[in-house]
Enzyme design. Structure first.
Site, PDB file in Angstrom:
ATOM      1  N   ASP A  67      -2.220   6.620  -3.524  1.00  0.00           N
ATOM      2  CA  ASP A  67      -1.068   5.860  -2.736  1.00  0.00           C
ATOM      3  C   ASP A  67      -0.321   4.851  -3.697  1.00  0.00           C
ATOM      4  O   ASP A  67      -0.653   4.797  -4.878  1.00  0.00           O
ATOM      5  CB  ASP A  67      -1.399   5.221  -1.410  1.00  0.00           C
ATOM      6  CG  ASP A  67      -2.455   3.990  -1.598  1.00  0.00           C
ATOM      7  OD1 ASP A  67      -3.028   4.056  -2.529  1.00  0.00           O
ATOM      8  OD2 ASP A  67      -2.315   3.232  -0.729  1.00  0.00           O
ATOM      9  N   LYS A 101     -11.235   0.324  -1.079  1.00  0.00           N
ATOM     10  CA  LYS A 101     -11.261   1.515  -1.518  1.00  0.00           C
ATOM     11  C   LYS A 101     -10.723   1.964  -2.563  1.00  0.00           C
ATOM     12  O   LYS A 101     -10.042   1.155  -3.356  1.00  0.00           O
ATOM     13  CB  LYS A 101     -10.576   2.306  -0.148  1.00  0.00           C
ATOM     14  CG  LYS A 101      -9.278   1.884   0.308  1.00  0.00           C
ATOM     15  CD  LYS A 101      -8.714   2.678   1.310  1.00  0.00           C
ATOM     16  CE  LYS A 101      -7.420   2.038   1.942  1.00  0.00           C
ATOM     17  NZ  LYS A 101      -7.484   1.091   3.074  1.00  0.00           N
ATOM     18  N   ASP A 150      -5.389   2.792  -3.762  1.00  0.00           N
ATOM     19  CA  ASP A 150      -6.528   2.858  -3.131  1.00  0.00           C
ATOM     20  C   ASP A 150      -6.961   4.003  -2.021  1.00  0.00           C
ATOM     21  O   ASP A 150      -8.274   4.142  -1.742  1.00  0.00           O
ATOM     22  CB  ASP A 150      -6.933   1.441  -2.484  1.00  0.00           C
ATOM     23  CG  ASP A 150      -5.888   1.260  -1.449  1.00  0.00           C
ATOM     24  OD1 ASP A 150      -5.016   1.906  -1.214  1.00  0.00           O
ATOM     25  OD2 ASP A 150      -5.983   0.212  -0.618  1.00  0.00           O
ATOM     26  N   ARG A 151      -6.076   4.688  -1.870  1.00  0.00           N
ATOM     27  CA  ARG A 151      -6.268   5.876  -1.055  1.00  0.00           C
ATOM     28  C   ARG A 151      -6.414   7.126  -2.070  1.00  0.00           C
ATOM     29  O   ARG A 151      -5.760   7.230  -3.013  1.00  0.00           O
ATOM     30  CB  ARG A 151      -5.162   6.041   0.127  1.00  0.00           C
ATOM     31  CG  ARG A 151      -4.892   5.012   1.013  1.00  0.00           C
ATOM     32  CD  ARG A 151      -3.883   5.207   1.938  1.00  0.00           C
ATOM     33  NE  ARG A 151      -3.999   4.255   3.070  1.00  0.00           N
ATOM     34  CZ  ARG A 151      -3.403   4.399   4.314  1.00  0.00           C
ATOM     35  NH1 ARG A 151      -2.697   5.475   4.613  1.00  0.00           N
ATOM     36  NH2 ARG A 151      -3.498   3.543   5.183  1.00  0.00           N
ATOM     37  N   ASP A 191      -0.578   1.646  -4.137  1.00  0.00           N
ATOM     38  CA  ASP A 191      -1.467   0.581  -4.729  1.00  0.00           C
ATOM     39  C   ASP A 191      -2.746   1.440  -5.316  1.00  0.00           C
ATOM     40  O   ASP A 191      -3.661   0.560  -5.664  1.00  0.00           O
ATOM     41  CB  ASP A 191      -1.935  -0.652  -3.801  1.00  0.00           C
ATOM     42  CG  ASP A 191      -2.506  -0.126  -2.697  1.00  0.00           C
ATOM     43  OD1 ASP A 191      -2.440   0.954  -2.258  1.00  0.00           O
ATOM     44  OD2 ASP A 191      -3.399  -1.188  -2.102  1.00  0.00           O
ATOM     45  N   SER A 236       0.733  -1.229  -0.135  1.00  0.00           N
ATOM     46  CA  SER A 236      -0.161  -0.020  -0.005  1.00  0.00           C
ATOM     47  C   SER A 236       0.725   1.144   0.046  1.00  0.00           C
ATOM     48  O   SER A 236       1.395   1.413  -0.863  1.00  0.00           O
ATOM     49  CB  SER A 236      -0.946  -0.010   1.038  1.00  0.00           C
ATOM     50  OG  SER A 236      -1.929   0.989   1.386  1.00  0.00           O
ATOM     51  N   HIS A 237       0.556   2.129   1.183  1.00  0.00           N
ATOM     52  CA  HIS A 237       1.431   3.318   1.388  1.00  0.00           C
ATOM     53  C   HIS A 237       2.806   3.385   1.753  1.00  0.00           C
ATOM     54  O   HIS A 237       3.508   4.260   2.014  1.00  0.00           O
ATOM     55  CB  HIS A 237       0.511   4.249   2.100  1.00  0.00           C
ATOM     56  CG  HIS A 237       0.232   3.536   3.281  1.00  0.00           C
ATOM     57  ND1 HIS A 237      -0.743   2.687   3.291  1.00  0.00           N
ATOM     58  CD2 HIS A 237       0.471   3.491   4.835  1.00  0.00           C
ATOM     59  CE1 HIS A 237      -0.693   2.084   4.647  1.00  0.00           C
ATOM     60  NE2 HIS A 237       0.004   3.006   5.391  1.00  0.00           N
TER      61      HIS A 237
HETATM   62  C1  G1P Z   1      -3.919   1.652   8.024  1.00  0.00           C
HETATM   63  C2  G1P Z   1      -5.118   2.746   8.222  1.00  0.00           C
HETATM   64  C3  G1P Z   1      -6.649   1.728   8.233  1.00  0.00           C
HETATM   65  C4  G1P Z   1      -6.594   1.318   6.713  1.00  0.00           C
HETATM   66  C5  G1P Z   1      -5.205   0.488   6.470  1.00  0.00           C
HETATM   67  C6  G1P Z   1      -5.077  -0.235   5.202  1.00  0.00           C
HETATM   68  O1  G1P Z   1      -4.403   0.662   8.946  1.00  0.00           O
HETATM   69  O2  G1P Z   1      -5.090   3.097   9.462  1.00  0.00           O
HETATM   70  O3  G1P Z   1      -7.730   2.796   7.965  1.00  0.00           O
HETATM   71  O4  G1P Z   1      -7.722   0.330   6.287  1.00  0.00           O
HETATM   72  O5  G1P Z   1      -4.224   1.070   6.831  1.00  0.00           O
HETATM   73  O6  G1P Z   1      -4.753   0.929   4.258  1.00  0.00           O
HETATM   74  P1  G1P Z   1      -3.433   0.710  10.469  1.00  0.00           P
HETATM   75  O7  G1P Z   1      -2.221   0.873  10.108  1.00  0.00           O
HETATM   76  O8  G1P Z   1      -4.035   1.771  11.143  1.00  0.00           O
HETATM   77  O9  G1P Z   1      -3.862  -0.718  11.174  1.00  0.00           O
HETATM   78 ZN    ZN Z   2      -3.171   1.490  -0.333  1.00  0.00          ZN
END
Ligand code: G1P
Ligand code: ZN
Length: 543
Positions: free
Chosen positions: A277, A376, A281-282, A279, A113-114
């Site tokens: 981000d 998302k 999705d954000r 991947d 992801s990010h």
């Molecule tokens: C974080 C975000 C959460 C999101 C997840 C995946 O998770 O807070 O809202 O769904 O990334 O993108 P966390 O690190 O808080 O468990």
């Molecule tokens: Zn992501």
């Protein structure tokens, strides 16, 4: 080509978190590490012989190697076909879209992801089921259980599959179909939004800037925003996906998307800015010198949903994760539709959507989505916003200010303390839980604690219970402080503090969020003993 059964031993650290298994690349590169987890997935999902799988990732370092391994293992495990994105690329929402569109058995998405990418950075893998959403808690648990007792895995001895052209090849008895990663997704977007109205808006001189952050959405944004909607060339910046995201942190917030933020808050700023981000999705939404919080964005999309063709019949309901601000709750109330509060993580929304209970959902962490997929979706949120701006013919800031005037404003901020020693972070949480009785009814200046609890959720669809989802300190005026440990970090523990204050008075809506939340921040630090217990004076990131 022959199937090889390879003897192996379990690794002790393959428990999937909120979004699958996330580890540093060198961890994944250990012999048998990825293979063990993939075999554990295949052993847990009971796919019938000949089933079809979707496969792709965000293109980060190790994506290509992982794809080849998974293809050879899928062939050895009896899959009939794999749809793989060209170059091994599929954004997370596009993977969800492809799983649903072609009604495949499920899919494997490679992404962290990010989180940063590169030889020493993060990698991740997760399984999505046939609704296009992350595997349920039960399947995730089964995968983890398998990983603890695994003794062997199956893999085909074969040469690598060419993935850089659209074609069909075979691997043992399995078909490998290399698909265009963008086109199915772009088509879906065209079916949801008023592309003509957005085209007219852009033609009329409305300037946009989309920061793809050298991540997966570059090609998606180029095709949709520039090629199909006619945004001037260069509207998409950092458009070329790189294995290390250009050394950046591909997370669309005010801290990490600084290139975009500089442009949007500079002289001659465009009218609309957005980023997504690693991947895809954000999303982050900006107006000219104006930041829209993700919680406000969700509320605003809900309030304006009928302006987009896909939602013109109205919404069945909305959902938000517990730490997300209650801004959307008041919109739901006004629309007379249900609003669900779920634990953090996208999988909880999927059940509600499959049951037809909600249409829109979102999280404070820059994630928004709808029932068009089961993830998302960053670019979807951007298009939804453009559709609303095109229909209302107002600036982003004017739209948000009108929204606050009508519904009140929820000042909101999140403080992240990253890389804490696990014991110290757990200590803060335990201390808070031990303080519930003394905190209840206690007064701090103008704030009085109404109740405190550790959030627990009973899924209204399948009845499953998720406990210990974060400590909530709820004040009598609707303000909230939430403490929660991250489930996605890969180093030490990350403690998140979420702060929210409701303000009905329009004359105070112009305040800076940090100023409006000053008192609550002090209360949070005091009751948690965070600074003394962790030795941290300042959070790592404030969003
Ligand atoms: C974080 C975000 C959460 C999101 C997840 C995946 O998770 O807070 O809202 O769904 O990334 O993108 P966390 O690190 O808080 O468990
Ligand atoms: Zn992501």
């Amino acid at each position: 080509m022959s199937v090889r059964t390879v003897a192996t031993q379990p690794f002790s650290d393959q428990k999937p978190g909120t979004s699958g298994l996330r580890k540093k690349v060198p961890v994944f590169q250990q012999p048998h590490y990825l293979e063990n987890f993939v075999q554990s997935i295949f052993d847990s999902i009971a796919a019938p012989k000949g089933a079809t799988l979707v496969l792709g990732g965000d293109g980060r370092y190790y994506n290509r190697e992982a794809i080849q391994i998974i293809l050879k293992m899928a062939a050895a495990n009896g899959f009939g076909e794999v749809l793989v994105g060209c170059g091994g690329i599929l954004s997370t929402p596009a993977a969800s879209c492809v799983i649903r569109k072609y009604k495949t058995y499920g899919g494997i998405i490679l992404s962290a992801s990010h989180n940063p990418g590169g030889p020493k950075e993060d990698f991740g893998i997760k399984y999505n089921s046939n609704n296009g959403g992350p595997a349920t808690e039960t399947v995730t648990e089964a995968i983890f259980a398998k990983s603890k007792s695994i003794a062997s895995y199956r893999i085909l001895d074969a040469a690598d599959v060419p993935l850089d052209q659209l074609n069909e090849t075979s691997l043992g008895g399995m078909k490998v179909k290399v698909i265009d990663p963008v086109s199915d997704y772009a088509e879906l977007m065209e079916s949801l939004f008023d592309f003509d109205a957005i085209r007219t808006l852009l033609k009329g001189g409305f300037k946009i800037k989309f920061d793809a952050m050298h991540a997966v959405n570059g090609p998606y944004a180029k095709e949709i925003l520039e090629a199909r909607l006619g945004a001037v060339s260069g509207s998409v910046m950092n458009a070329v996906p790189l294995e290390d995201f250009g050394g950046g942190h591909p997370d669309p917030n005010l801290t990490y998307a600084h290139d975009l933020v500089e442009i949007m808050f500079g002289a001659d700023a465009p009218d609309f800015g957005a980023a997504s981000d690693g991947d895809g999705d954000r999303n982050m939404i900006l107006g000219k010198r104006f930041f829209v919080t993700p919680s406000d964005s969700l509320a605003l999309l809900a309030a304006n949903a009928t302006l987009a063709p896909a939602y013109k019949q109205g919404l069945a309901g909305v959902a938000r994760s517990m730490p997300t601000s209650a801004a959307v709750d008041r919109v739901a109330k006004a629309l007379n539709i249900p609003c669900f509060e779920t634990p953090t993580g996208w999988k909880f929304f999927g059940n509600l959507m499959d049951a037809g209970k909600v249409t829109l959902c979102g999280e404070e962490s820059f994630g928004t989505g709808s029932n068009h997929v089961r993830e998302k979706d960053g670019l979807w949120a951007v298009l939804f916003w453009l559709n609303i701006v095109a229909a209302r013919k107002q600036s982003v800031e004017a739209i948000v200010r009108e929204h606050w005037a009508k519904f009140g404003r929820n000042f909101y901020s999140r403080y992240d303390y990253e890389g804490l020693p696990t014991e110290a972070a757990n200590g803060v949480m335990q201390h808070l839980r031990d303080s519930f009785a003394t905190l209840t009814k206690q007064q701090f200046g103008k704030y009085t604690v109404q109740t405190c609890d550790d959030f627990s959720y009973t899924d209204p669809v399948d009845g499953s219970v998720s406990k210990g989802q974060g400590v909530r300190i709820l004040f009598s005026d609707g303000s909230r402080i939430i403490f929660r440990l991250s489930g996605t970090g890969t180093e030490g523990a990350t403690l998140r503090v979420y702060l929210e204050a409701f303000e009905a008075d329009v004359s105070r809506h112009h305040l800076d969020a940090q100023d409006a939340l000053k008192e609550l921040i002090q209360i949070a630090l005091r009751i948690s003993e965070l600074q003394t217990r962790t030795g941290r004076d300042q959070p790592t990131v404030i969003t």
